[in-house]
Design an enzyme around this catalytic site. Structure first.
Site, PDB file in Angstrom:
ATOM      1  N   HIS A  81       0.833  -1.199   0.000  1.00  0.00           N
ATOM      2  CA  HIS A  81       0.000   0.000   0.000  1.00  0.00           C
ATOM      3  C   HIS A  81       0.873   1.257   0.000  1.00  0.00           C
ATOM      4  O   HIS A  81       0.720   2.132  -0.875  1.00  0.00           O
ATOM      5  CB  HIS A  81      -0.900  -0.028   1.233  1.00  0.00           C
ATOM      6  N   GLU A  82       1.788   1.347   0.949  1.00  0.00           N
ATOM      7  CA  GLU A  82       2.642   2.528   1.022  1.00  0.00           C
ATOM      8  C   GLU A  82       3.604   2.586  -0.167  1.00  0.00           C
ATOM      9  O   GLU A  82       3.970   3.673  -0.616  1.00  0.00           O
ATOM     10  CB  GLU A  82       3.420   2.542   2.346  1.00  0.00           C
ATOM     11  N   GLU A 119      -4.603   7.817  -3.144  1.00  0.00           N
ATOM     12  CA  GLU A 119      -5.049   6.558  -2.559  1.00  0.00           C
ATOM     13  C   GLU A 119      -5.346   5.513  -3.627  1.00  0.00           C
ATOM     14  O   GLU A 119      -5.195   4.310  -3.393  1.00  0.00           O
ATOM     15  CB  GLU A 119      -6.277   6.797  -1.687  1.00  0.00           C
ATOM     16  N   HIS A 126       1.844   4.475  -2.829  1.00  0.00           N
ATOM     17  CA  HIS A 126       1.985   5.903  -2.570  1.00  0.00           C
ATOM     18  C   HIS A 126       3.383   6.379  -2.973  1.00  0.00           C
ATOM     19  O   HIS A 126       3.545   7.453  -3.573  1.00  0.00           O
ATOM     20  CB  HIS A 126       1.784   6.193  -1.080  1.00  0.00           C
TER      21      HIS A 126
END
Length: 520
Positions: free
Chosen positions: A284-285, A314, A288
């Site tokens: 997830h990060e 996101e 980003h």
């Protein structure tokens, strides 16, 4: 000062220049340099700062916030901006969203918002949110609501004051939403979330009654944290995150801090008895982080090297975490590698069982550990409560009970203590009111972007099965990351996919995925 330009662009001496646009670029880069320093202080606060350093750090962040606010509000900067705008309007004949005009428009919009906020309020917000974040970290594990609640009340009141300064046409909470997703309004978001909730709850009920269920024991064994860290470095590198221009650390709440495209800080958190926690927060990060590393070098140090919105940001993290990272194609390649790291725990686990386990739908208490379907219900609960708090329909002292009631109603789970309830997230202590809805907007955008990627790359599934992820990373970079804020969220979605933003992509994706996994 020429703080930013020596890296990439040779800029003339400020005093010798007659070009107002070039003068403005230098001033903007200096502002972004100060913001970079402020972001680094915040990152350190969450990762490496000594426990007793909190008071001094709050003072430093507040002082830097005051300097930034004064610089943004400088009449001289306003004059340079006006002169540069006139110059570009007269000399540039491209479309209304060419890069120079887009930069001027976005910077003016940012500055206009800042001009509306008194310096004293900006300073108090920065200091109070820094202090409250530290109070949250200290009180959360103790379930100490009596110590935390007064600080949350103070943050809420300061944000309400900010909303009044910014102004709004509908309700005060609209001013908060607009901070993170330009143009987003309660009047649009409430019916959208209501419709989504009405689609997700029946799907959740079908899954509960499905004949096939996940083996949850697979992921709840003892997994060495050191080996988890090694595996996470592998998956970050393979997805294209440049670890020479970034790093992965540990924090209480996973986050990404993009200081500069060549300095992007990711964090995750580890537990020996929870393999998916760190694994999927790293993916997830990492999503980003790829966005933060993907801006064009010539735009560094300005609004065109920033994400257009948190919803779009996101979309990148959720796309990598879910559409890629929870797919059977991804684990066709990575499960054998994971088994090499954890042979005792996973040697006999099949691809089918593992894929179902990492996609198991189980209503739970913790948002960041939620499955892909119920995650959106966590966000909808927070949106409804946050809006009620902001409008004074709900008081902070009644929040714990209201949270329990919502979780029982929407997710059917019982909240026993605040650390697993309203104190679980860092957002409110940081003053990030209006932020939570962008997570579900990101899921919607991400599903639509991934559908477009599949059209553009017909063999995408086969590439993912081979662990060949760089073509997808490059496509996202070319179609989304490189533009920064040159287009609005709506314009960007339409540019990339050929269609207006549409929640049907998310609904269809979830329905098809869980039908296949659960066999109903």
């Amino acid at each position: 000062s020429n703080l930013f330009s020596f890296h990439y662009i040779k800029m003339p001496n400020f005093n010798e220049m007659k070009n107002a646009y070039q003068k403005l670029l230098i001033e903007i880069r200096e502002l972004y340099a100060l913001r970079q320093a402020q972001a680094l202080l915040s990152w350190d606060q969450e990762t490496m700062m000594p426990a007793k350093a909190g008071e001094g750090r709050s003072e430093a962040i507040a002082a830097l916030s005051k300097v930034l606010h004064e610089r943004y509000c400088s009449p001289h900067l306003g004059e340079t901006l006006a002169e540069a705008t006139t110059q570009i309007d007269q000399k540039e004949s491209q479309g209304s969203r060419d890069s120079k005009k887009a930069l001027l428009y976005e910077f003016k919009r940012d500055r206009d918002k800042i001009l509306k906020i008194p310096t004293t309020l900006a300073e108090e917000l920065a200091k109070t949110t820094s202090q409250t974040q530290q109070i949250w970290a200290e009180t959360r594990q103790k379930n100490d609501t009596q110590s935390f609640n007064p600080w949350l009340k103070k943050v809420l009141e300061l944000r309400r004051q900010e909303a009044e300064c910014l102004g709004y046409e509908g309700c005060a909470y609209d001013a908060m939403l607009d901070q993170y997703e330009v143009g987003l309004r309660v009047s649009t978001l409430t019916p959208l979330f209501r419709n989504l909730k009405n689609q997700l709850i029946p799907l959740l009920n079908k899954i509960r009654e499905a004949p096939r269920q996940a083996r949850r024991d697979i992921l709840k064994q003892n997994f060495s944290i050191e080996k988890q860290k090694i595996f996470n470095q592998i998956i970050l590198t393979d997805m294209g995150f440049d670890l020479d221009a970034g790093r992965l650390d540990v924090s209480a709440h996973p986050f990404t801090e993009g200081l500069w495209p060549q300095d992007v800080r990711l964090t995750t958190r580890y537990r020996e008895d929870d393999l998916p926690g760190a694994l999927f927060s790293t993916l997830h990060e990492g999503g980003h982080g790829l966005y933060e590393q993907g801006f064009l070098p010539e735009n560094y140090g300005g609004p065109l090297a920033e994400a257009v919105s948190l919803g779009i940001h996101e979309s990148q993290s959720r796309l990598w975490e879910n559409q890629v990272g929870r797919s059977s194609q991804y684990w066709t390649h990575y499960l054998p590698i994971l088994k090499d790291h954890f042979p005792d725990q996973l040697a006999s686990v099949s691809l089918k069982d593992f894929t179902l386990a990492i996609n198991a739908v189980t209503p739970s208490l913790i948002r960041v550990e939620a499955d892909e379907l119920t995650y959106n219900l966590h966000i909808i609960v927070r949106y409804e409560l946050e809006q009620a708090l902001f409008s004074r329909q709900l008081e902070v002292d009644d929040l714990e009970e209201a949270w329990k009631a919502k979780y029982q109603e929407v997710l059917g789970v019982t909240v026993s203590e605040p650390k697993n309830g309203y104190m679980q997230d860092v957002h409110w202590s940081c003053g990030l009111m209006g932020y939570f809805p962008t997570y579900t907007l990101g899921n919607m955008y991400g599903a639509q972007f991934f559908a477009a990627a599949r059209t553009a790359m017909p063999n995408l599934d086969e590439q993912i099965e081979r662990g060949s992820l760089l073509e997808l990373r490059n496509w996202l970079g070319k179609e989304i990351h490189c533009w920064g804020r040159q287009y609005s969220p709506r314009e960007l979605v339409k540019k990339v996919t050929g269609k207006e933003p549409d929640p049907v992509y998310l609904s269809n994706y979830l329905e098809q995925k869980y039908k296949q996994l659960y066999g109903f």
